[in-house]
Design a protein around this motif. Sequence first.
Motif, PDB file in Angstrom:
ATOM      1  N   ALA A  22       0.834  -1.190   0.000  1.00  0.00           N
ATOM      2  CA  ALA A  22       0.000   0.000   0.000  1.00  0.00           C
ATOM      3  C   ALA A  22       0.873   1.245   0.000  1.00  0.00           C
ATOM      4  O   ALA A  22       1.930   1.272   0.634  1.00  0.00           O
ATOM      5  N   SER A  23       0.430   2.244  -0.694  1.00  0.00           N
ATOM      6  CA  SER A  23       1.147   3.510  -0.721  1.00  0.00           C
ATOM      7  C   SER A  23       0.148   4.658  -0.704  1.00  0.00           C
ATOM      8  O   SER A  23      -1.021   4.482  -1.050  1.00  0.00           O
ATOM      9  N   GLY A  24       0.609   5.785  -0.265  1.00  0.00           N
ATOM     10  CA  GLY A  24      -0.245   6.969  -0.275  1.00  0.00           C
ATOM     11  C   GLY A  24      -1.070   7.148   0.983  1.00  0.00           C
ATOM     12  O   GLY A  24      -1.497   8.254   1.298  1.00  0.00           O
ATOM     13  N   ARG A  25      -1.328   6.068   1.671  1.00  0.00           N
ATOM     14  CA  ARG A  25      -2.051   6.141   2.931  1.00  0.00           C
ATOM     15  C   ARG A  25      -1.822   4.835   3.680  1.00  0.00           C
ATOM     16  O   ARG A  25      -1.429   3.832   3.096  1.00  0.00           O
ATOM     17  N   SER A  26      -2.105   4.854   4.946  1.00  0.00           N
ATOM     18  CA  SER A  26      -1.943   3.657   5.754  1.00  0.00           C
ATOM     19  C   SER A  26      -3.250   2.870   5.764  1.00  0.00           C
ATOM     20  O   SER A  26      -4.326   3.457   5.883  1.00  0.00           O
ATOM     21  N   PHE A  27      -3.126   1.563   5.627  1.00  0.00           N
ATOM     22  CA  PHE A  27      -4.283   0.681   5.725  1.00  0.00           C
ATOM     23  C   PHE A  27      -4.220  -0.170   6.984  1.00  0.00           C
ATOM     24  O   PHE A  27      -4.866  -1.216   7.065  1.00  0.00           O
ATOM     25  N   SER A  28      -3.440   0.297   7.960  1.00  0.00           N
ATOM     26  CA  SER A  28      -3.248  -0.498   9.168  1.00  0.00           C
ATOM     27  C   SER A  28      -4.544  -0.679   9.957  1.00  0.00           C
ATOM     28  O   SER A  28      -4.655  -1.612  10.747  1.00  0.00           O
ATOM     29  N   ARG A  29      -5.525   0.190   9.742  1.00  0.00           N
ATOM     30  CA  ARG A  29      -6.804   0.081  10.452  1.00  0.00           C
ATOM     31  C   ARG A  29      -7.901  -0.504   9.559  1.00  0.00           C
ATOM     32  O   ARG A  29      -9.079  -0.455   9.882  1.00  0.00           O
ATOM     33  N   SER A  30      -7.495  -1.064   8.412  1.00  0.00           N
ATOM     34  CA  SER A  30      -8.453  -1.625   7.461  1.00  0.00           C
ATOM     35  C   SER A  30      -8.318  -3.135   7.388  1.00  0.00           C
ATOM     36  O   SER A  30      -7.228  -3.676   7.558  1.00  0.00           O
ATOM     37  N   ALA A  31      -9.431  -3.784   7.146  1.00  0.00           N
ATOM     38  CA  ALA A  31      -9.358  -5.192   6.782  1.00  0.00           C
ATOM     39  C   ALA A  31      -8.749  -5.290   5.380  1.00  0.00           C
ATOM     40  O   ALA A  31      -8.934  -4.398   4.547  1.00  0.00           O
ATOM     41  N   MET A  32      -8.012  -6.353   5.150  1.00  0.00           N
ATOM     42  CA  MET A  32      -7.390  -6.576   3.853  1.00  0.00           C
ATOM     43  C   MET A  32      -7.867  -7.908   3.310  1.00  0.00           C
ATOM     44  O   MET A  32      -7.966  -8.889   4.051  1.00  0.00           O
ATOM     45  N   GLY A  33      -8.128  -7.931   2.024  1.00  0.00           N
ATOM     46  CA  GLY A  33      -8.620  -9.165   1.425  1.00  0.00           C
ATOM     47  C   GLY A  33      -7.933  -9.476   0.113  1.00  0.00           C
ATOM     48  O   GLY A  33      -7.361  -8.600  -0.532  1.00  0.00           O
ATOM     49  N   TRP A  34      -7.995 -10.739  -0.241  1.00  0.00           N
ATOM     50  CA  TRP A  34      -7.558 -11.199  -1.561  1.00  0.00           C
ATOM     51  C   TRP A  34      -8.772 -11.815  -2.257  1.00  0.00           C
ATOM     52  O   TRP A  34      -9.507 -12.619  -1.656  1.00  0.00           O
ATOM     53  N   PHE A  35      -8.949 -11.428  -3.499  1.00  0.00           N
ATOM     54  CA  PHE A  35      -9.996 -11.984  -4.336  1.00  0.00           C
ATOM     55  C   PHE A  35      -9.355 -12.455  -5.633  1.00  0.00           C
ATOM     56  O   PHE A  35      -8.228 -12.086  -5.949  1.00  0.00           O
ATOM     57  N   ARG A  36     -10.063 -13.265  -6.380  1.00  0.00           N
ATOM     58  CA  ARG A  36      -9.530 -13.699  -7.667  1.00  0.00           C
ATOM     59  C   ARG A  36     -10.647 -13.780  -8.691  1.00  0.00           C
ATOM     60  O   ARG A  36     -11.824 -13.947  -8.345  1.00  0.00           O
ATOM     61  N   GLN A  37     -10.246 -13.666  -9.939  1.00  0.00           N
ATOM     62  CA  GLN A  37     -11.222 -13.739 -11.029  1.00  0.00           C
ATOM     63  C   GLN A  37     -10.610 -14.529 -12.178  1.00  0.00           C
ATOM     64  O   GLN A  37      -9.590 -14.124 -12.742  1.00  0.00           O
ATOM     65  N   ALA A  38     -11.241 -15.631 -12.498  1.00  0.00           N
ATOM     66  CA  ALA A  38     -10.836 -16.447 -13.625  1.00  0.00           C
ATOM     67  C   ALA A  38     -11.611 -15.997 -14.858  1.00  0.00           C
ATOM     68  O   ALA A  38     -12.696 -15.411 -14.739  1.00  0.00           O
ATOM     69  N   PRO A  39     -11.097 -16.271 -16.050  1.00  0.00           N
ATOM     70  CA  PRO A  39     -11.792 -15.857 -17.276  1.00  0.00           C
ATOM     71  C   PRO A  39     -13.222 -16.375 -17.325  1.00  0.00           C
ATOM     72  O   PRO A  39     -13.471 -17.560 -17.094  1.00  0.00           O
ATOM     73  N   GLY A  40     -14.161 -15.491 -17.580  1.00  0.00           N
ATOM     74  CA  GLY A  40     -15.546 -15.881 -17.704  1.00  0.00           C
ATOM     75  C   GLY A  40     -16.269 -16.119 -16.395  1.00  0.00           C
ATOM     76  O   GLY A  40     -17.427 -16.553 -16.399  1.00  0.00           O
ATOM     77  N   LYS A  41     -15.592 -15.844 -15.293  1.00  0.00           N
ATOM     78  CA  LYS A  41     -16.211 -16.079 -13.985  1.00  0.00           C
ATOM     79  C   LYS A  41     -16.287 -14.795 -13.181  1.00  0.00           C
ATOM     80  O   LYS A  41     -15.598 -13.821 -13.460  1.00  0.00           O
TER      81      LYS A  41
END
Length: 123
Positions: A22-41
């Motif tokens: 992360a840059s430009g601001r702190s996300f230390s007080r935010s939840a962080m997630g990973w998502f994914r997207q496959a072709p056509g889904k």
Amino acid sequence: QLQASGGGLVQAGGSLRLSCAASGRSFSRSAMGWFRQAPGKEREFVAAIKWGGGNGYYADSVKGRFTISRDNAENTVYLQMSTLKPEDTAVYYCAAGQAITSTLRLTNSYSYWGKGTQVTVSS
């Protein structure tokens, strides 16, 4: 701003470690997630971690194989992926937001999104 990196081509059974800086601001007080997207889904939830760290939350499809962690001092979140399968092939996105436990899996709980990094798992 969030920047995901670490994707690539790997054989089934292999491992990759994704990073989201992360840059430009702190996300230390935010939840962080990973998502994914496959072709056509649709974009789908992979893993998330609350702002205080601790245990992660995982999609059933990756539980036991992926581990999410964060380093608030470095403003970075990681996704360690092991025992990769061809069905893990997708563009992986990191996200930040004020999600709570019951909304961690929802894309609309996150206000900030990175551009994504491609993960390709060959059989």
